[in-house]
Design an enzyme around this catalytic site. Structure first.
Site, mmCIF file in Angstrom:
data_model
loop_
_atom_site.group_PDB
_atom_site.id
_atom_site.type_symbol
_atom_site.label_atom_id
_atom_site.label_comp_id
_atom_site.label_asym_id
_atom_site.label_seq_id
_atom_site.Cartn_x
_atom_site.Cartn_y
_atom_site.Cartn_z
ATOM 1 N N ARG A 171 -45.772 -67.860 -57.828
ATOM 2 C CA ARG A 171 -45.473 -66.930 -56.738
ATOM 3 C C ARG A 171 -44.056 -67.115 -56.214
ATOM 4 N NH1 ARG A 171 -47.752 -68.386 -52.737
ATOM 5 N NH2 ARG A 171 -48.937 -70.128 -53.579
ATOM 6 N N LYS A 316 -53.129 -63.300 -54.130
ATOM 7 C CA LYS A 316 -52.788 -63.968 -52.882
ATOM 8 C C LYS A 316 -52.254 -62.976 -51.848
ATOM 9 C CE LYS A 316 -54.347 -68.098 -53.063
ATOM 10 N NZ LYS A 316 -54.045 -69.145 -53.989
ATOM 11 N N HIS A 335 -58.567 -70.793 -46.953
ATOM 12 C CA HIS A 335 -58.040 -71.093 -48.289
ATOM 13 C C HIS A 335 -58.809 -72.309 -48.810
ATOM 14 C CE1 HIS A 335 -54.532 -72.292 -51.106
ATOM 15 N NE2 HIS A 335 -55.349 -71.455 -51.695
ATOM 16 N N SER A 353 -52.084 -74.873 -52.683
ATOM 17 C CA SER A 353 -51.972 -74.211 -53.972
ATOM 18 C C SER A 353 -51.247 -75.078 -54.978
ATOM 19 C CB SER A 353 -51.207 -72.907 -53.821
ATOM 20 O OG SER A 353 -52.063 -71.938 -53.338
ATOM 21 N N LYS A 362 -59.281 -77.811 -55.446
ATOM 22 C CA LYS A 362 -60.264 -76.820 -54.974
ATOM 23 C C LYS A 362 -61.082 -76.260 -56.138
ATOM 24 C CE LYS A 362 -57.274 -74.017 -53.124
ATOM 25 N NZ LYS A 362 -56.081 -74.839 -53.429
ATOM 26 N N THR A 363 -60.381 -75.775 -57.162
ATOM 27 C CA THR A 363 -61.063 -75.147 -58.289
ATOM 28 C C THR A 363 -61.866 -76.188 -59.074
ATOM 29 O OG1 THR A 363 -59.348 -73.463 -58.415
ATOM 30 C CG2 THR A 363 -60.710 -73.750 -60.373
ATOM 31 N N ASP A 377 -61.564 -70.418 -54.291
ATOM 32 C CA ASP A 377 -60.258 -70.330 -53.627
ATOM 33 C C ASP A 377 -60.185 -69.619 -52.276
ATOM 34 O OD1 ASP A 377 -57.437 -71.056 -54.087
ATOM 35 O OD2 ASP A 377 -57.086 -68.900 -54.098
ATOM 36 N N ARG A 442 -52.524 -70.827 -66.496
ATOM 37 C CA ARG A 442 -53.716 -70.445 -65.733
ATOM 38 C C ARG A 442 -54.727 -69.669 -66.561
ATOM 39 N NH1 ARG A 442 -54.087 -71.279 -59.927
ATOM 40 N NH2 ARG A 442 -52.054 -72.071 -59.308
#
Ligand SMILES: Nc1ncnc2c1ncn2[C@@H]1O[C@H](COP(=O)(O)OP(=O)(O)O)[C@@H](O)[C@H]1O
Ligand SMILES: C=C(OP(=O)(O)O)C(=O)O
Ligand SMILES: [Ca+2]
Ligand SMILES: [Mn+2]
Length: 658
Positions: A171, A316, A335, A353, A362-363, A377, A442
């Site tokens: 990003r 996002k 988040h 992130s 997180k994932t 997420d 990803r």
């Protein structure tokens, strides 16, 4: 060689014996017993291959023999309105289907726009052409589009589609702009520390026009109509207009997929994204500081993307929108990942992130073979409990291993978008250790690709709130139990560390603080979200935990990353409730409660000081990190959190003391 019928002596023009076939009635038929041919021509044969999609569901509202046609017309009108330039009288002539396909229905809709522009007859080339709309294509159709028309699209050996996101592989938070108007002026968080960099309405319109003109100049555009949020009362309808099959498939996977019936009754979207990522913004335009711009206009409920093809901007970007819309309804947007045990206990996983840091987990940790996955997420926490905002997961792939993360590994199959990975040119086997394109490789897959995903993705109120930090300084304990005030302190701080290379090539850990573990996406002041979290945790009796998924035994370079297997054991003990009952002692400086034992984890690693050979270096590093926390929190000391002065004071006191 004397074949049948070649023995009668007759010769053809070139002197060879003439082939003479003779049908004998008594002969047994061997090889001409195939089923009769149903087509007279090759074209006809090909037309037999595809049948019309399953019959559509009842036509609510519209009746009669032309109902189907009427509905298609309405859909096209809605899309034409989305694509309408705001300075011309009409929307583009849109037609459904691939321009390359003969069967594309030439049903033209020229949408008469409600806009009041001087009624001069302005004819331009753009008003003479058609824009073909590829509307909510299936993954198979999008694969074909990508492979035919997008360079860098390949089918990997597991069936996933490998794509390239172009120059941007992450990003671009510095290029985010938010329209500042009378409403947002007062509602949003602006200024120092805020992710919302202002732009004016007029500049937004310039960029919007640029994106719309670009999209209309193409032969075809992709349109996705989908939903956000599994909570049916707070579901948002989103439309994504994009130029790449990659973008359409990514959003197909990441947003909630409507059923055929839901799609037919979709109507007007609540929010629209114009993704013209291949086309740059114009740097002569006010507020533009690069060729990339991601522009959010809350009043118009629109987002424009120029100059970046990184698909995560859309995901996002919509998350930012939810961070505005949901708190307005007293719903907290988070988040975080979320999962649920067999007995219904729910856990949230907050963390920064992986885009700007090492992933915090997180994932990885919400995807747990022994628990139901709610989402990896983005979630909402309302009075009804937790709901996932999305319909898919976006997992980091770097160094992915089948052994350590089997569920994510197995989700990388047909339909999954693999971004920026490297694969063998012949076998198409992906090398997950290869960072040639980027470290931020990803995989985006629909949530049901995880076998124990819970559909619909909703759960009751969380029992545990787990704050993940990848501490590259190696001084935070692998796990500590937090008071409510400490949970708020660490939530507002949003700490993790990234490992950045310096000019000399020496890698130094660097602290990152991102309020609410997602400052890049929040729209209101962090204390607004923190107050809501405190209120909800208190009301539902949730326990906060701080889990370091980063270094142990020294900082990055001398220590090593805590084994994923150990972190999983720690998380298991939190879920089961056993860790709540453990014996605790308090650490210096951060004042964290650390357990003396966790099942399946060597006890000596639970206290970081034990793992460092150089105790002096440990103490120095600990104080250094403590100082960074203090310095960061300085920006929040003037703010009150919630209605309660007592809580505010407690939060301020819950940071490091030295
Ligand atoms: N102890 C650990 N806990 C969690 N993740 C770990 C650990 N050690 C290594 N990892 C790796 O770190 C990354 C965590 O990233 P991810 O779960 O995608 O983070 P997020 O979803 O928070 O961005 C994964 O690649 C995972 O394999
Ligand atoms: C989706 C993103 O991050 P993460 O999954 O690491 O939170 C991103 O930053 O683009
Ligand atoms: Ca994230
Ligand atoms: Mn993630």
């Amino acid at each position: 060689m004397a074949a049948n019928g070649m023995n009668n002596g007759a010769t053809g023009r070139n002197g060879l014996a003439k082939i003479h076939t003779e049908k004998r009635a008594d002969e047994v038929c061997h090889d001409d017993s195939t089923t009769p041919m149903k087509a007279q021509t090759i074209d006809e044969l090909h037309s037999l291959q595809m049948k019309k999609s399953a019959p559509t569901t009842p036509l609510n509202g519209i009746q009669g023999p032309f109902a189907e046609e009427e509905r298609t017309k309405q859909q096209l009108q809605s899309i034409s309105a989305s694509l309408a330039s705001l300075t011309r009288e009409t929307g583009p002539k849109v037609v459904r289907g691939d321009p390359a396909s003969k069967s594309a229905t030439p049903r033209v809709v020229s949408h008469h726009h409600h806009h009041h522009v001087s009624p001069t007859i302005s004819v331009s080339d753009s008003s003479l052409k058609f824009t073909h709309v590829l509307y909510n294509l299936s993954p198979a159709e999008l694969y074909e589009q990508a492979i035919k028309y997008e360079k860098g699209s390949f089918i990997s050996s597991s069936g996933a589609i490998a794509t390239l996101s172009g120059a941007k592989t992450g990003r671009s938070p510095k290029d985010k702009r938010v329209v500042r108007d009378e409403t947002t002026e007062h509602d949003l968080w602006w200024g120092k520390g805020s992710p919302n960099i202002e732009m004016d309405e007029q500049t937004f319109m310039v960029n919007r026009e640029r994106a719309v003109d670009y999209l209309n100049s193409l032969d075809k555009v992709f349109v996705n109509d989908q939903f956000l949020n599994w909570d049916p009362q707070n579901r948002i309808k989103v439309r994504i207009v994009s130029a790449r099959a990659y973008h359409s498939l990514f959003m197909h996977n990441m947003c909630i997929r409507p059923t055929a019936e839901e799609l037919e009754n979709f109507g007007t979207p609540d929010f629209t994204i114009y993704n013209a990522g291949q086309f740059p913004c114009n740097r002569y335009t006010h507020y533009m500081t690069s060729s990339t711009s991601i522009d959010l206009n809350l009043a118009r409920r629109e987002m424009v993307i120029l100059g970046t093809q990184y698909a995560g901007e859309m995901k996002k970007g919509l998350f930012s929108v939810m961070h505005y819309l949901m708190p307005k309804r007293q719903i907290l947007s988070l988040h975080s990942g979320c999962n649920m045990g067999k007995d219904g206990d729910v856990a949230l996983f907050f963390g920064l992130s992986g885009n700007v840091s090492s992933g915090t987990g997180k994932t990885t940790l919400s995807t747990d073979h022994n628990r139901y996955l709610i989402g990896d997420d983005e979630h909402c926490w309302s009075d009804n409990g937790v709901s996932n905002i999305e319909g898919g997961c976006y997992a980091k792939c770097i160094d992915l291993s089948r052994e350590k993360e089997p569920d994510i590994w197995n989700a990388i199959k047909f339909g999954t978008v693999l971004e920026n990975v490297v694969f063998d040119e012949h076998t198409r086997e992906v090398d997950y250790s290869d960072k040639s394109v980027t470290e931020n490789t990803r995989a985006a897959y629909p949530i049901e690709y995880i076998p124990n995903a819970k559909i619909p993705c909703v759960a009751s109120h969380p029992r545990n709130v787990i704050l993940l930090a990848c501490d590259a300084f190696g001084v935070l304990p692998p796990v500590s139990k937090l008071t409510l005030a400490q949970t708020m302190y660490h939530f507002i701080s949003g700490y993790t560390a990234l490992v950045a290379g310096t000019e000399e090539g020496i890698k130094e850990p660097q602290a990152t603080f991102s309020a609410c573990f997602g400052a890049a996406f929040i729209m209101l002041h962090p204390t607004k979200y923190a107050a809501m979290l405190a209120e909800k945790m208190q009301k539902h009796g949730a326990t906060g935990w701080l889990v370091n998924t980063g270094w142990s035994g020294g900082r990055y370079g001398s220590g090593s990353r805590i084994k994923l297997a150990y972190t999983r054991k720690i998380i298991d003990a939190i879920h089961s409730g056993s860790l709540l009952k453990a014996e605790y002692k308090r650490t210096e400086v951060f004042g964290l409660e650390i357990p003396t034992a966790v099942e399946g984890v060597p006890s000596d690693i639970l206290e970081p000081m034990n793992t460092w050979t150089d105790k002096k270096a440990y103490k120095e590093t600990l104080l250094k990190l403590g100082g960074l926390f203090k310095n960061n929190f300085g920006g929040f000391v003037a703010h009150k959190i919630g209605e309660d002065d007592k809580l505010t004071d407690e939060i301020l006191a819950a940071g490091p003391v030295f």
